[in-house]
Scaffold this motif. Structure first.
Motif, PDB file in Angstrom:
ATOM      1  N   GLY A 150       0.807  -1.207   0.000  1.00 36.87           N
ATOM      2  CA  GLY A 150       0.000   0.000   0.000  1.00 36.87           C
ATOM      3  C   GLY A 150       0.842   1.258   0.000  1.00 36.87           C
ATOM      4  N   HIS A 151       0.195   2.363  -0.315  1.00 32.00           N
ATOM      5  CA  HIS A 151       0.871   3.649  -0.376  1.00 32.00           C
ATOM      6  C   HIS A 151       1.100   4.175   1.039  1.00 32.00           C
ATOM      7  N   PRO A 152       2.250   4.814   1.297  1.00 31.45           N
ATOM      8  CA  PRO A 152       2.551   5.293   2.653  1.00 31.45           C
ATOM      9  C   PRO A 152       1.542   6.335   3.124  1.00 31.45           C
ATOM     10  N   GLN A 153       1.177   6.230   4.395  1.00 30.51           N
ATOM     11  CA  GLN A 153       0.353   7.241   5.033  1.00 30.51           C
ATOM     12  C   GLN A 153       1.278   8.314   5.624  1.00 30.51           C
ATOM     13  N   SER A 154       0.717   9.466   5.912  1.00 26.06           N
ATOM     14  CA  SER A 154       1.495  10.530   6.545  1.00 26.06           C
ATOM     15  C   SER A 154       2.000  10.045   7.893  1.00 26.06           C
ATOM     16  N   SER A 155       3.310  10.107   8.097  1.00 24.62           N
ATOM     17  CA  SER A 155       3.898   9.486   9.277  1.00 24.62           C
ATOM     18  C   SER A 155       5.320  10.004   9.457  1.00 24.62           C
ATOM     19  N   SER A 156       5.832   9.859  10.687  1.00 30.88           N
ATOM     20  CA  SER A 156       7.229  10.205  10.948  1.00 30.88           C
ATOM     21  C   SER A 156       8.167   9.074  10.575  1.00 30.88           C
ATOM     22  N   LEU A 157       7.604   7.926  10.166  1.00 27.74           N
ATOM     23  CA  LEU A 157       8.427   6.779   9.797  1.00 27.74           C
ATOM     24  C   LEU A 157       9.115   7.009   8.453  1.00 27.74           C
ATOM     25  N   ILE A 158      10.263   6.376   8.287  1.00 34.70           N
ATOM     26  CA  ILE A 158      10.948   6.387   7.000  1.00 34.70           C
ATOM     27  C   ILE A 158      10.378   5.265   6.146  1.00 34.70           C
ATOM     28  N   ALA A 159       9.989   5.576   4.920  1.00 38.26           N
ATOM     29  CA  ALA A 159       9.408   4.595   4.004  1.00 38.26           C
ATOM     30  C   ALA A 159      10.366   4.353   2.841  1.00 38.26           C
ATOM     31  N   ARG A 160      10.707   3.088   2.616  1.00 41.14           N
ATOM     32  CA  ARG A 160      11.603   2.707   1.511  1.00 41.14           C
ATOM     33  C   ARG A 160      10.849   1.751   0.588  1.00 41.14           C
ATOM     34  N   ALA A 267      -7.261  -5.159 -20.507  1.00 35.39           N
ATOM     35  CA  ALA A 267      -6.935  -3.873 -21.137  1.00 35.39           C
ATOM     36  C   ALA A 267      -6.971  -2.723 -20.137  1.00 35.39           C
ATOM     37  N   TRP A 268      -7.546  -2.971 -18.946  1.00 35.44           N
ATOM     38  CA  TRP A 268      -7.638  -1.938 -17.898  1.00 35.44           C
ATOM     39  C   TRP A 268      -6.786  -2.324 -16.673  1.00 35.44           C
ATOM     40  N   SER A 269      -5.659  -2.992 -16.899  1.00 38.38           N
ATOM     41  CA  SER A 269      -4.886  -3.511 -15.762  1.00 38.38           C
ATOM     42  C   SER A 269      -3.526  -2.819 -15.607  1.00 38.38           C
ATOM     43  N   ASP A 270      -3.507  -1.502 -15.798  1.00 37.19           N
ATOM     44  CA  ASP A 270      -2.251  -0.755 -15.647  1.00 37.19           C
ATOM     45  C   ASP A 270      -1.971  -0.351 -14.198  1.00 37.19           C
ATOM     46  N   GLU A 271      -2.888  -0.635 -13.280  1.00 39.28           N
ATOM     47  CA  GLU A 271      -2.680  -0.215 -11.886  1.00 39.28           C
ATOM     48  C   GLU A 271      -1.546  -1.014 -11.250  1.00 39.28           C
ATOM     49  N   ARG A 272      -0.745  -0.333 -10.436  1.00 36.25           N
ATOM     50  CA  ARG A 272       0.343  -0.973  -9.691  1.00 36.25           C
ATOM     51  C   ARG A 272       0.154  -0.695  -8.200  1.00 36.25           C
ATOM     52  N   PHE A 273       0.424  -1.723  -7.383  1.00 29.76           N
ATOM     53  CA  PHE A 273       0.272  -1.622  -5.933  1.00 29.76           C
ATOM     54  C   PHE A 273       1.655  -1.779  -5.307  1.00 29.76           C
ATOM     55  N   PRO A 274       2.110  -0.801  -4.503  1.00 28.98           N
ATOM     56  CA  PRO A 274       3.489  -0.839  -4.018  1.00 28.98           C
ATOM     57  C   PRO A 274       3.654  -1.615  -2.710  1.00 28.98           C
ATOM     58  N   MET A 275       4.899  -2.000  -2.439  1.00 25.44           N
ATOM     59  CA  MET A 275       5.283  -2.552  -1.146  1.00 25.44           C
ATOM     60  C   MET A 275       6.394  -1.675  -0.579  1.00 25.44           C
ATOM     61  N   TYR A 276       6.268  -1.342   0.714  1.00 28.12           N
ATOM     62  CA  TYR A 276       7.237  -0.469   1.372  1.00 28.12           C
ATOM     63  C   TYR A 276       7.781  -1.120   2.636  1.00 28.12           C
ATOM     64  N   ALA A 277       9.019  -0.771   2.950  1.00 35.86           N
ATOM     65  CA  ALA A 277       9.596  -1.063   4.259  1.00 35.86           C
ATOM     66  C   ALA A 277       9.562   0.216   5.075  1.00 35.86           C
ATOM     67  N   TYR A 278       9.231   0.084   6.362  1.00 37.12           N
ATOM     68  CA  TYR A 278       9.165   1.240   7.259  1.00 37.12           C
ATOM     69  C   TYR A 278      10.097   1.026   8.447  1.00 37.12           C
ATOM     70  N   TYR A 279      10.820   2.076   8.820  1.00 34.60           N
ATOM     71  CA  TYR A 279      11.602   2.038  10.046  1.00 34.60           C
ATOM     72  C   TYR A 279      11.644   3.446  10.629  1.00 34.60           C
ATOM     73  N   PRO A 280      11.956   3.594  11.926  1.00 32.23           N
ATOM     74  CA  PRO A 280      11.678   4.850  12.614  1.00 32.23           C
ATOM     75  C   PRO A 280      12.802   5.873  12.674  1.00 32.23           C
ATOM     76  N   SER A 281      13.793   5.809  11.802  1.00 33.05           N
ATOM     77  CA  SER A 281      14.877   6.791  11.887  1.00 33.05           C
ATOM     78  C   SER A 281      15.470   7.045  10.524  1.00 33.05           C
ATOM     79  N   ARG A 282      15.961   8.274  10.321  1.00 33.66           N
ATOM     80  CA  ARG A 282      16.651   8.602   9.080  1.00 33.66           C
ATOM     81  C   ARG A 282      18.102   8.144   9.093  1.00 33.66           C
ATOM     82  N   HIS A 283      18.581   7.728  10.269  1.00 40.00           N
ATOM     83  CA  HIS A 283      19.936   7.205  10.324  1.00 40.00           C
ATOM     84  C   HIS A 283      19.988   5.853   9.604  1.00 40.00           C
TER      85      HIS A 283
END
Length: 303
Positions: A150-160, A267-283
């Protein structure tokens, strides 16, 4: 606030409580009495001038201020642990406890079958893999890492971002023989078709039925009595020939190859669904987190 060994000790106790979920178990891990754990937290709260925990007879949870503080110090403590553990070594060793919140589908189909080899490569790692259908409060729940669709929600987490997967509309050949093959997305709104909805954990409601073609998006509202939140149940209902569903190709690829399921409205299957990794620091993530991320990326990118 003066920074000394008592502050470091308080932060270490804080991390142990978050990891174990209780003052008693934190004391067992740290070889401290429960009163010693309580005193350490009280001193840290006094130095910070905030309350770190909400405590009842049944549950211990971080306050909002506690979550923010832990999100900042968690990676720093992990880095200190790594530095101490790797002193005198030529490279950082993957070791210690790693708690991961993972999408159930990913765990069942891809990660689970390969976990044995990963753990054999890292014998000093203690992996706690928790399958959940939602991200939740990563810091408050004591997770080091989360892998979610899914697409990242607004958060302080780092999303990759790790990958994109196609969204397909599928049914069994038997269903399509009985109900006919839809020719355009709006056909799904007719009475002749039965559609199975899947719940979006971020909103609590079902995902919209979107169809993407040539940069344009069409949204339809199909009929359907059934809403699910588990991919395995969705698969079994689909295979029983009950109806049509929108799924990610990662989940049904073997069933498409075998012919058990058939894609429609291709013919209507151009949608893409993402996968993200989340962790709590920019370090830079600690070695154990980085090792697991590389493992997951390797698994999902295998041909």
């Amino acid at each position: 606030m003066a920074f000394d060994e008592r502050v470091v000790n308080g932060m270490r106790v804080l991390a142990a409580i978050v990891d174990t979920g209780s003052f008693v178990r934190a004391g067992e891990v740290l070889d401290m009495s429960q009163s010693g754990v309580s005193r350490a937290i009280a001193k840290l709260e006094a130095r910070l001038n905030i309350r770190l925990f909400d405590r009842t007879t049944r549950k211990v949870s971080l306050t909002d201020e506690g979550r923010r503080f832990y999100a900042q110090i968690g990676p720093l403590l992990a880095g200190l642990e790594e530095a101490v553990a790797s002193a005198g070594e030529g490279a950082v060793t993957v070791r210690g406890r790693l708690r991961v919140n993972i999408e159930p589908l990913l765990g069942r189909l891809l990660v689970g079958p390969k976990l044995g080899g990963f753990l054999k490569r890292h014998p000093e790692l203690d992996l706690d893999l928790v399958s959940r259908d939602h991200l939740g409060d990563m810091v408050g729940d004591g997770f080091d890492l989360a892998i979610r669709f899914g697409h990242p929600q607004s958060s302080s987490l780092i999303a990759r971002k790790l990958m994109d997967t196609r969204v397909l509309t599928v049914a069994t050949p038997a269903y399509l023989r009985r109900h006919g093959v839809p020719k355009k997305p709006s056909d799904l709104e007719g009475e002749e078709h039965v559609c199975i909805h899947f719940r979006d954990p971020a909103t609590g409601g079902p995902y919209e039925w979107e169809f993407h073609r040539g940069g344009k998006t069409t949204i339809v509202t199909p009929r359907g009595q059934l809403t699910l939140n588990d991919a395995a149940t969705m698969e079994s209902v689909l295979l029983a020939g009950y109806g049509l569903a929108q799924v990610i190709d990662l989940a049904v690829e073997p069933l498409l190859r075998s012919g058990a399921l058939t894609p429609v409205l291709s013919a209507w299957s151009d949608e893409r669904f993402p996968m993200y990794a989340y962790y709590p620091s920019r370090h830079h993530p600690p070695a154990k987190t980085q090792a697991f991320l590389e493992f997951v990326a390797g698994v999902i990118n295998q041909p």
